[in-house]
Design an enzyme around this catalytic site. Structure first.
Site, PDB file in Angstrom:
ATOM      1  N   LYS A  88      -8.793  17.592  -5.852  1.00 35.56           N
ATOM      2  CA  LYS A  88      -8.827  17.142  -7.236  1.00 35.56           C
ATOM      3  C   LYS A  88     -10.464  17.267  -7.431  1.00 35.56           C
ATOM      4  O   LYS A  88     -11.212  17.804  -6.585  1.00 35.56           O
ATOM      5  CB  LYS A  88      -8.479  15.708  -7.304  1.00 35.56           C
ATOM      6  CG  LYS A  88      -9.282  14.572  -6.466  1.00 35.56           C
ATOM      7  CD  LYS A  88      -8.713  13.363  -6.573  1.00 35.56           C
ATOM      8  CE  LYS A  88      -9.394  12.346  -7.248  1.00 35.56           C
ATOM      9  NZ  LYS A  88      -9.038  10.996  -6.803  1.00 35.56           N
ATOM     10  N   CYS A 133      -3.426  11.196   1.307  1.00 34.81           N
ATOM     11  CA  CYS A 133      -2.632   9.844   1.470  1.00 34.81           C
ATOM     12  C   CYS A 133      -1.330  10.222   1.041  1.00 34.81           C
ATOM     13  O   CYS A 133      -0.250   9.638   1.557  1.00 34.81           O
ATOM     14  CB  CYS A 133      -3.176   8.781   0.431  1.00 34.81           C
ATOM     15  SG  CYS A 133      -4.679   8.118   1.300  1.00 34.81           S
ATOM     16  N   LYS A 165       0.902  -1.258  -0.067  1.00 37.75           N
ATOM     17  CA  LYS A 165       0.017   0.025   0.073  1.00 37.75           C
ATOM     18  C   LYS A 165       0.784   1.136   0.013  1.00 37.75           C
ATOM     19  O   LYS A 165       0.606   2.077  -0.724  1.00 37.75           O
ATOM     20  CB  LYS A 165      -0.855  -0.092   1.238  1.00 37.75           C
ATOM     21  CG  LYS A 165      -1.553   1.030   1.690  1.00 37.75           C
ATOM     22  CD  LYS A 165      -2.812   1.496   0.539  1.00 37.75           C
ATOM     23  CE  LYS A 165      -3.148   3.092   0.650  1.00 37.75           C
ATOM     24  NZ  LYS A 165      -4.228   3.341  -0.287  1.00 37.75           N
TER      25      LYS A 165
HETATM   26  C1  UDX Z   1      -4.726   8.121  -4.078  1.00 40.37           C
HETATM   27  C2  UDX Z   1      -4.615   6.689  -4.804  1.00 40.37           C
HETATM   28  O1  UDX Z   1      -4.675   7.032  -5.949  1.00 40.37           O
HETATM   29  C3  UDX Z   1      -5.352   5.732  -4.313  1.00 40.37           C
HETATM   30  O2  UDX Z   1      -5.042   4.437  -4.858  1.00 40.37           O
HETATM   31  C4  UDX Z   1      -5.122   5.353  -2.821  1.00 40.37           C
HETATM   32  O3  UDX Z   1      -5.818   4.588  -1.966  1.00 40.37           O
HETATM   33  C5  UDX Z   1      -5.220   6.898  -2.086  1.00 40.37           C
HETATM   34  O4  UDX Z   1      -4.487   7.917  -2.858  1.00 40.37           O
HETATM   35  P1  UDX Z   1      -6.538   9.963  -3.706  1.00 40.37           P
HETATM   36  O5  UDX Z   1      -5.546  10.728  -3.258  1.00 40.37           O
HETATM   37  O6  UDX Z   1      -7.893   9.977  -3.717  1.00 40.37           O
HETATM   38  O7  UDX Z   1      -5.930   8.474  -4.261  1.00 40.37           O
HETATM   39  O8  UDX Z   1      -6.341  10.634  -5.408  1.00 40.37           O
HETATM   40  P2  UDX Z   1      -5.592  10.355  -6.717  1.00 40.37           P
HETATM   41  O9  UDX Z   1      -6.364  10.659  -8.056  1.00 40.37           O
HETATM   42  O10 UDX Z   1      -4.732   9.630  -6.761  1.00 40.37           O
HETATM   43  O11 UDX Z   1      -4.914  11.871  -6.909  1.00 40.37           O
HETATM   44  C6  UDX Z   1      -3.932  12.409  -6.068  1.00 40.37           C
HETATM   45  C7  UDX Z   1      -3.461  13.647  -6.243  1.00 40.37           C
HETATM   46  O12 UDX Z   1      -2.507  13.919  -7.331  1.00 40.37           O
HETATM   47  C8  UDX Z   1      -4.695  14.823  -6.832  1.00 40.37           C
HETATM   48  O13 UDX Z   1      -4.291  16.081  -6.009  1.00 40.37           O
HETATM   49  C9  UDX Z   1      -4.485  14.740  -8.355  1.00 40.37           C
HETATM   50  O14 UDX Z   1      -4.844  16.273  -8.552  1.00 40.37           O
HETATM   51  C10 UDX Z   1      -2.961  14.770  -8.441  1.00 40.37           C
HETATM   52  N1  UDX Z   1      -2.742  14.364  -9.595  1.00 40.37           N
HETATM   53  C11 UDX Z   1      -3.049  12.968 -10.160  1.00 40.37           C
HETATM   54  C12 UDX Z   1      -1.806  15.143 -10.617  1.00 40.37           C
HETATM   55  O15 UDX Z   1      -1.508  16.166 -10.016  1.00 40.37           O
HETATM   56  N2  UDX Z   1      -1.659  14.665 -11.721  1.00 40.37           N
HETATM   57  C13 UDX Z   1      -1.951  13.163 -12.151  1.00 40.37           C
HETATM   58  O16 UDX Z   1      -1.510  12.910 -13.507  1.00 40.37           O
HETATM   59  C14 UDX Z   1      -2.616  12.403 -11.310  1.00 40.37           C
END
Ligand code: UDX
Ligand code: UDX
Length: 459
Positions: A338, A275, A219
């Site tokens: 996001k 996370c 994880k």
């Molecule tokens: C993440 C993991 O994806 C998930 O598997 C885990 O269980 C928890 O953490 P989450 O934090 O809900 O999930 O969202 P995620 O879609 O991963 O985005 C995290 C951050 O990265 C957001 O702020 C998003 O905007 C940013 N991001 C994501 C980017 O800046 N660029 C990208 O290409 C993807």
């Protein structure tokens, strides 16, 4: 009604709530209880106004609520009745003592483990859903099994990989379900019991079983790899801005390599969410603890790069706006970390707002789902410098600049001619998510600065 099995989840948050709602909907013969010490949260889960926003969540909760899905604050009774207990309480970064700023704060976890021990009079399976440092399950097993009643607990790890905004989709159709357990006969039987729940809707070949430590570490590693991709692309975005290359073109070109793949390569203002940062810092702490300082430094850089991306964004705003933003109205489009969520934990917008207020700008925040959380997060700042506005058109009125913080679909579809007409001139757009059309905005009259791509300046 007699239920075949009783499942309890302690912690009715972003992870516990949706996960249990899906288990309840897919396993009608199983009773699913979600318990939390926060009475307001428990009341909200049973109301028309759920405590979190997730597409598809309302329907799935409504379908099972009162049938085989129940919410309660009576944690003790719920523990006594349950066969399988998932623990999904929060494990934030420690803010005090040894490991402050990096290690996980395990106080809620341990308190919960002790309460489980006190309220149990029969053998139970305890499943850690919360993301925890490697070897926590083992420690918890020791606490739980040190009881006078000869009650036996099997402690498993079943980390949740759902992403916010797509939680229900991810839960219904997971890439994999991971269950770690002790490599003993009892342990294997316990793993099988939890696997059988998921097997109601997840194909068996996607249910992976490992030892407990591998599961816990997988994880942390998955989140570290995902965050690392974002910091990597953001690092290259900084170089693109300096050289005239275009990060979207670079991302597309490298993403065509099957070994790299196209996903998670969007340059941005930086990653947020509860996370990524927490888990990487936890990984860093573990590496330091186990005498691996070089490995720790390698991963810590992912977090430093993320902070740098935000600071760079604000510095660029100030530089482009003639080196002062004192008294200038700046509209932040989006506050959630996001799109499609109201969650603002570790959102880049929080840091940007603080830096802008520090520069004495007047920040106007608009977001379709996160204004309530934004208000709470920013309560300590001088409120005469912050306005919360649900309507993006009103937020932009009289502003010198718009800064896009969240990639909400709504923001792509606004009438930017109308917005331009209502703003101070020269009018700036700083697109922290690369969602707006640079040429179209420039043609309207804006100076436009995206991330990692050539901007178009009218000044
Ligand atoms: C993440 C993991 O994806 C998930 O598997 C885990 O269980 C928890 O953490 P989450 O934090 O809900 O999930 O969202 P995620 O879609 O991963 O985005 C995290 C951050 O990265 C957001 O702020 C998003 O905007 C940013 N991001 C994501 C980017 O800046 N660029 C990208 O290409 C993807
Ligand atoms: C949490 C952790 O932050 C994450 O590391 C883990 O992977 C999953 O659980 P999340 O569900 O997003 O994620 O946390 P949060 O929304 O804060 O929910 C935790 C809930 O636990 C809260 O509702 C809180 O009231 C509850 N809680 C906390 C208890 O019921 N008892 C406690 O002792 C402490």
């Amino acid at each position: 009604m007699e239920f075949a099995k009783k499942v309890l989840c302690i912690g009715a948050g972003y992870v516990g709530g949706p996960t249990m709602a899906v288990i309840a909907s897919k396993c009608p013969e199983v009773q699913v209880v979600v318990a939390d010490i926060n009475a307001q949260r428990i009341a909200d889960w049973q109301s028309d106004n759920l405590p979190i926003y997730e597409p598809g969540l309302d329907e799935i909760v409504k379908a099972s609520l009162g049938r085989n899905l129940f919410f309660t604050t009576d944690v003790a009774s719920a523990i006594a009745e349950a066969d399988i207990i998932f623990v999904s309480v929060n494990t934030p970064t420690k803010t005090f003592g040894i490991g402050a700023g990096k290690a996980s704060d395990l106080q809620y976890w341990e308190k919960t483990a002790r309460q489980i021990r006190e309220c149990s009079h029969a053998d139970k399976i305890v499943v850690e859903k919360s993301t925890l440092p490697v070897r926590t399950a083992e420690a918890m097993g020791r606490i739980l099994n040190a009881n006078d009643e000869h009650v036996h607990f099997d402690v498993l790890s079943n980390p949740e990989f759902l992403a916010e905004g797509t939680a229900i989709k991810d839960l219904l159709n997971p890439d994999r379900v991971l269950i770690g357990g002790p490599e003993t006969e009892r342990g294997r039987a316990a793993v099988e019991e939890v696997a059988a729940l998921y097997a109601h809707w997840v194909p068996r070949e996607r249910i992976l079983t490992t030892n407990v430590w591998s599961s816990e570490l997988s994880k942390l590693t998955a989140n570290a790899f995902l965050a690392q991709r974002i910091s990597s692309i953001n690092a290259i975005a900084a170089l693109c801005e300096a050289t005239g290359a275009d990060i979207e073109e670079v991302a597309h070109a490298i993403g065509r390599d099957k070994r790299i793949g196209p996903k998670f390569l969007h340059a941005s203002i930086g990653f947020g969410g509860s996370c990524f940062q927490k888990d990487i810092l936890n990984l860093v702490y573990l590496c330091e603890h186990f005498g691996l300082p070089e490995v720790a430094a390698y991963w810590e850089q992912v977090v430093s790069m993320n902070a740098h991306q935000r600071t760079r964004f604000v510095a660029n705003m100030i530089a482009k706006m003639f080196n002062t933003i004192v008294g200038k109205r700046i509209a932040l489009f989006g506050f959630a970390f996001k799109a499609d969520t109201g969650d603002t934990r570790e959102t880049p917008a929080l840091y940007v707002t603080r830096e802008l207020v520090e520069e004495r700008a007047h920040v106007v925040i608009t977001d379709p789902k996160a204004l309530g959380n934004a208000r709470r997060d920013l309560a300590d700042l001088p409120q005469d410098l912050i306005t919360y506005e649900a309507d993006p058109y009103k937020a932009a009125e009289g502003a010198h600049a718009i800064a896009v913080m969240t990639e909400w679909q709504q923001f792509r579809e606004l009438d930017y001619k109308r917005i331009y007409a209502s703003m101070e001139k020269p009018a700036f757009v700083f697109d922290g998510r690369n969602i707006l059309d640079v040429d179209a905005l420039y043609d309207i009259g804006f100076s436009v600065y995206p991330i990692g791509r050539p901007g178009k300046s009218r000044i």
